[in-house]
Motif scaffolding. Structure first.
Motif, PDB file in Angstrom:
ATOM      1  N   SER A 267       1.025  -1.376   0.044  1.00 28.87           N
ATOM      2  CA  SER A 267       0.454   0.062   0.046  1.00 28.87           C
ATOM      3  C   SER A 267       0.763   1.271   0.085  1.00 28.87           C
ATOM      4  CB  SER A 267      -0.858   0.301   0.925  1.00 28.87           C
ATOM      5  OG  SER A 267       0.150   0.996   2.330  1.00 28.87           O
TER       6      SER A 267
ATOM      7  N   ASP B  39       1.250   3.461  -3.990  1.00 31.95           N
ATOM      8  CA  ASP B  39      -0.486   3.891  -4.877  1.00 31.95           C
ATOM      9  C   ASP B  39      -0.775   3.445  -6.164  1.00 31.95           C
ATOM     10  OD1 ASP B  39      -3.265   3.751  -4.915  1.00 31.95           O
ATOM     11  OD2 ASP B  39      -3.482   5.601  -4.115  1.00 31.95           O
TER      12      ASP B  39
ATOM     13  N   ARG C 238      -2.899  -2.480  -6.049  1.00 30.63           N
ATOM     14  CA  ARG C 238      -4.739  -2.239  -5.229  1.00 30.63           C
ATOM     15  C   ARG C 238      -5.032  -3.534  -5.780  1.00 30.63           C
ATOM     16  NH1 ARG C 238      -7.147   2.329  -3.718  1.00 30.63           N
ATOM     17  NH2 ARG C 238      -6.196   4.575  -3.105  1.00 30.63           N
TER      18      ARG C 238
ATOM     19  N   VAL D 111      -9.844  -1.180   1.211  1.00 29.78           N
ATOM     20  CA  VAL D 111      -8.809  -1.092   0.491  1.00 29.78           C
ATOM     21  C   VAL D 111      -8.544   0.320   0.509  1.00 29.78           C
ATOM     22  CG1 VAL D 111      -7.672  -1.153  -2.010  1.00 29.78           C
ATOM     23  CG2 VAL D 111      -8.298  -3.632  -0.476  1.00 29.78           C
TER      24      VAL D 111
ATOM     25  N   PHE E   1      -4.825   2.844   1.574  1.00 30.37           N
ATOM     26  CA  PHE E   1      -4.561   3.105   0.646  1.00 30.37           C
ATOM     27  C   PHE E   1      -4.460   4.669   0.983  1.00 30.37           C
ATOM     28  CE2 PHE E   1      -4.124  -0.325  -1.756  1.00 30.37           C
ATOM     29  CZ  PHE E   1      -2.137  -0.220  -2.411  1.00 30.37           C
TER      30      PHE E   1
END
Length: 157
Positions: free
Chosen positions: A55, A58, A63, A76, A80
């Motif tokens: 994470s 990005d 992801r 998620v 992030f």
């Protein structure tokens, strides 16, 4: 022989174990700390730390990799957005396991697993410990000279 069998199966089939770890990871990301057994906490630590590492960068690929493990859009997104910014400068060790004793019902070893950067209590304790050791060293040297001066003034009067 037990060669190459590092995974703790937690008395569950593969699908059940993956689903349980995924759910626990989502809860950990959402609530920042959860209570569970020590064995599950150790398994969860191995499961969630690589996801937190992913994470930090990005990208769409990261992801998708994390989503394939967590299966929760909200988790998620939170991971992030919020968690990654907190752990950006940390090279690893994103979680902490604190043992809590035994559960009343079945005497299972319980533990609290938490995200390290979200616990303000330990940050305050660490800074106060450093400051107290520095103060105590300074105060010892100053306290040795201070009473001597006070005693001398008292003796003269």
């Amino acid at each position: 022989m037990k060669h190459g069998k590092k995974v703790n199966h937690l008395s569950r089939k593969t699908a059940h174990r993956k689903a349980m770890l995924s759910n626990m990871s989502c809860s950990l990301i959402e609530h920042k700390r959860i209570n569970t057994t020590v064995a599950k906490a150790k398994a969860l630590k191995q499961f969630v730390e690589p996801l937190i590492t992913k994470s930090k960068e990005d990208t769409t690929h990261n992801r998708r990799l994390v989503f394939s493990k967590l299966r929760s859009k909200e988790a998620v997104t939170e991971l992030f957005r919020d968690v990654a910014s907190k752990v950006a400068d940390r090279p690893g060790g994103y979680t902490r396991i604190i043992k809590l004793g035994n559960r009343l019902g079945d005497n299972a070893d319980m533990a609290m697993i938490e995200l390290v950067d979200y616990n303000e209590v330990y940050k305050l304790d660490a800074s106060s410990k450093k400051s107290t050791t520095r103060r105590s060293r300074r105060s010892k040297s100053s306290s040795k000279s201070a009473p001597v001066v006070e005693n001398n003034t008292n003796e003269e009067e």
